[in-house]
Scaffold this motif. Sequence first.
Motif, PDB file in Angstrom:
ATOM      1  N   THR A 158       8.045  -5.319 -28.770  1.00  0.00           N
ATOM      2  CA  THR A 158       7.621  -4.089 -28.101  1.00  0.00           C
ATOM      3  C   THR A 158       8.239  -2.853 -28.766  1.00  0.00           C
ATOM      4  O   THR A 158       7.550  -1.869 -29.042  1.00  0.00           O
ATOM      5  CB  THR A 158       7.978  -4.169 -26.599  1.00  0.00           C
ATOM      6  OG1 THR A 158       7.416  -5.367 -26.061  1.00  0.00           O
ATOM      7  CG2 THR A 158       7.424  -2.972 -25.837  1.00  0.00           C
TER       8      THR A 158
ATOM      9  N   ASP B  92       1.799  -7.499 -22.917  1.00  0.00           N
ATOM     10  CA  ASP B  92       2.795  -8.357 -22.270  1.00  0.00           C
ATOM     11  C   ASP B  92       2.723  -8.086 -20.771  1.00  0.00           C
ATOM     12  O   ASP B  92       3.475  -7.289 -20.229  1.00  0.00           O
ATOM     13  CB  ASP B  92       4.210  -8.069 -22.794  1.00  0.00           C
ATOM     14  CG  ASP B  92       5.240  -9.012 -22.184  1.00  0.00           C
ATOM     15  OD1 ASP B  92       4.854  -9.815 -21.295  1.00  0.00           O
ATOM     16  OD2 ASP B  92       6.418  -8.952 -22.571  1.00  0.00           O
TER      17      ASP B  92
ATOM     18  N   ARG C 138       5.908  -8.973 -18.139  1.00  0.00           N
ATOM     19  CA  ARG C 138       7.123  -8.194 -17.894  1.00  0.00           C
ATOM     20  C   ARG C 138       6.793  -6.727 -17.622  1.00  0.00           C
ATOM     21  O   ARG C 138       6.338  -6.002 -18.505  1.00  0.00           O
ATOM     22  CB  ARG C 138       8.052  -8.288 -19.108  1.00  0.00           C
ATOM     23  CG  ARG C 138       8.756  -9.639 -19.223  1.00  0.00           C
ATOM     24  CD  ARG C 138       9.704  -9.644 -20.409  1.00  0.00           C
ATOM     25  NE  ARG C 138      10.624  -8.517 -20.338  1.00  0.00           N
ATOM     26  CZ  ARG C 138      10.910  -7.707 -21.348  1.00  0.00           C
ATOM     27  NH1 ARG C 138      10.342  -7.906 -22.519  1.00  0.00           N
ATOM     28  NH2 ARG C 138      11.753  -6.720 -21.191  1.00  0.00           N
TER      29      ARG C 138
ATOM     30  N   ALA D 225       8.380  -4.302 -19.955  1.00  0.00           N
ATOM     31  CA  ALA D 225       7.774  -4.140 -21.287  1.00  0.00           C
ATOM     32  C   ALA D 225       6.681  -3.085 -21.245  1.00  0.00           C
ATOM     33  O   ALA D 225       6.546  -2.273 -22.165  1.00  0.00           O
ATOM     34  CB  ALA D 225       7.207  -5.467 -21.776  1.00  0.00           C
TER      35      ALA D 225
ATOM     36  N   ASP E  22       0.350  -5.481 -28.094  1.00  0.00           N
ATOM     37  CA  ASP E  22       1.614  -6.142 -27.769  1.00  0.00           C
ATOM     38  C   ASP E  22       1.290  -7.460 -27.059  1.00  0.00           C
ATOM     39  O   ASP E  22       0.252  -7.581 -26.412  1.00  0.00           O
ATOM     40  CB  ASP E  22       2.452  -5.237 -26.845  1.00  0.00           C
ATOM     41  CG  ASP E  22       3.902  -5.720 -26.708  1.00  0.00           C
ATOM     42  OD1 ASP E  22       4.316  -6.596 -27.491  1.00  0.00           O
ATOM     43  OD2 ASP E  22       4.624  -5.194 -25.826  1.00  0.00           O
TER      44      ASP E  22
HETATM   45 MG    MG Z   1       8.154  -7.158 -25.426  1.00  0.00          MG
END
Ligand code: MG
Length: 322
Positions: A135, A158, A161, A164, A210
């Motif tokens: 990230t 992502d 999370r 993130a 990502d």
């Molecule tokens: Mg990440």
Amino acid sequence: MALFDKFKSGLQKTRQVLNTDVRDLFRAGTILDEEMLEEFEGRLIRSDMGVEAADEIVAELRKKFLGRTVDPPAVAETVNAKLRDLLTGSAGTGTGLAEPAGVEEENPDPLARLTVNPLGPTVVLVSGVNGVGKTTSIAKLAKLLTDAGRTVVLAAGDTFRAAAVEQLTTWAGRIGCEIVTGEMNSDPASVAHRGAVRAKELGADVLILDTAGRLQTQTNLMNELAKIRRVVGKQIEGAPHESLLVIDATTGQNGLSQAEKFSEAAGCTGILLSKLDGSAKGGVVIPIRRRMNIPVKFVGLGEGLDDLAVFEPAKFVRALEI
Ligand SMILES: [Mg+2]
Ligand SMILES: Nc1nc2c(ncn2[C@@H]2O[C@H](COP(=O)(O)OP(=O)(O)O)[C@@H](O)[C@H]2O)c(=O)[nH]1
């Protein structure tokens, strides 16, 4: 700080290992013997350049200097030349990769380092295991591209999370680029899909995707990666054009077998080597070149937005020179 200086300070620990060792071991006026060579080889190996490369360097020193009076600058120059050879020459697997060898520019165009889509947005998929710096590196790459006058869209894939997504959103705000996000735990392929749509709408130069961290043994997650590829490929011809595998330099040689398998499973086209700063394992660039069929394209040199450099072997060696 100029990029080269950053490179140099990022490699300080690796350079220190090499530099101190040459001075400590090969003292002016003494006779260069087998014991010195063995000791030096051990230290080279500790920089994670790999046994084969260390062997080659030591073999060269043995051939030239064994049993002769030590001339430290000549020893250092031989080590430097061999390092240069290992990184820019035809050493290793000899894949004929399009790596700029002798050419050096202060700030090469980061887009030129990517496999570019001439017909629309270039799609860059970023993957790797947890915590390697995906990230952060994406934000840095977006900054590098934006600074070079390119328009970038980020897709925060992502969705496991929250942190993130927040992290990337904050950076996008600072860089001034668009970001597409999704609900927590939503299908990352749908975020990638919307990212591709948005990148086309905006006529963006680059879309960076990502992804959550994964291991190549996690079949469901590897299938998910394949799905992301299919979905963006439907939106944008040939996407993803570039599939960057992030490797953490501090794991050195240990991370390498894992990375090799991952790269094969995920069809990676380039390496982004993160956390080269403060690692004494900068030598790992050499076995990466030898063992993996894909080039190192970018290196991470710190945690800040400006801490990413286009990787050029010649510059790397120059920064390492002892
Ligand atoms: Mg990440
Ligand atoms: N020193 C240093 N730290 C880095 C670099 N790249 C990432 N990090 C740090 O590594 C940690 C994990 O980064 P993150 O991007 O969240 O990893 P991800 O899980 O792969 O997405 C964070 O603390 C980052 O600041 C780098 O080039 N140098």
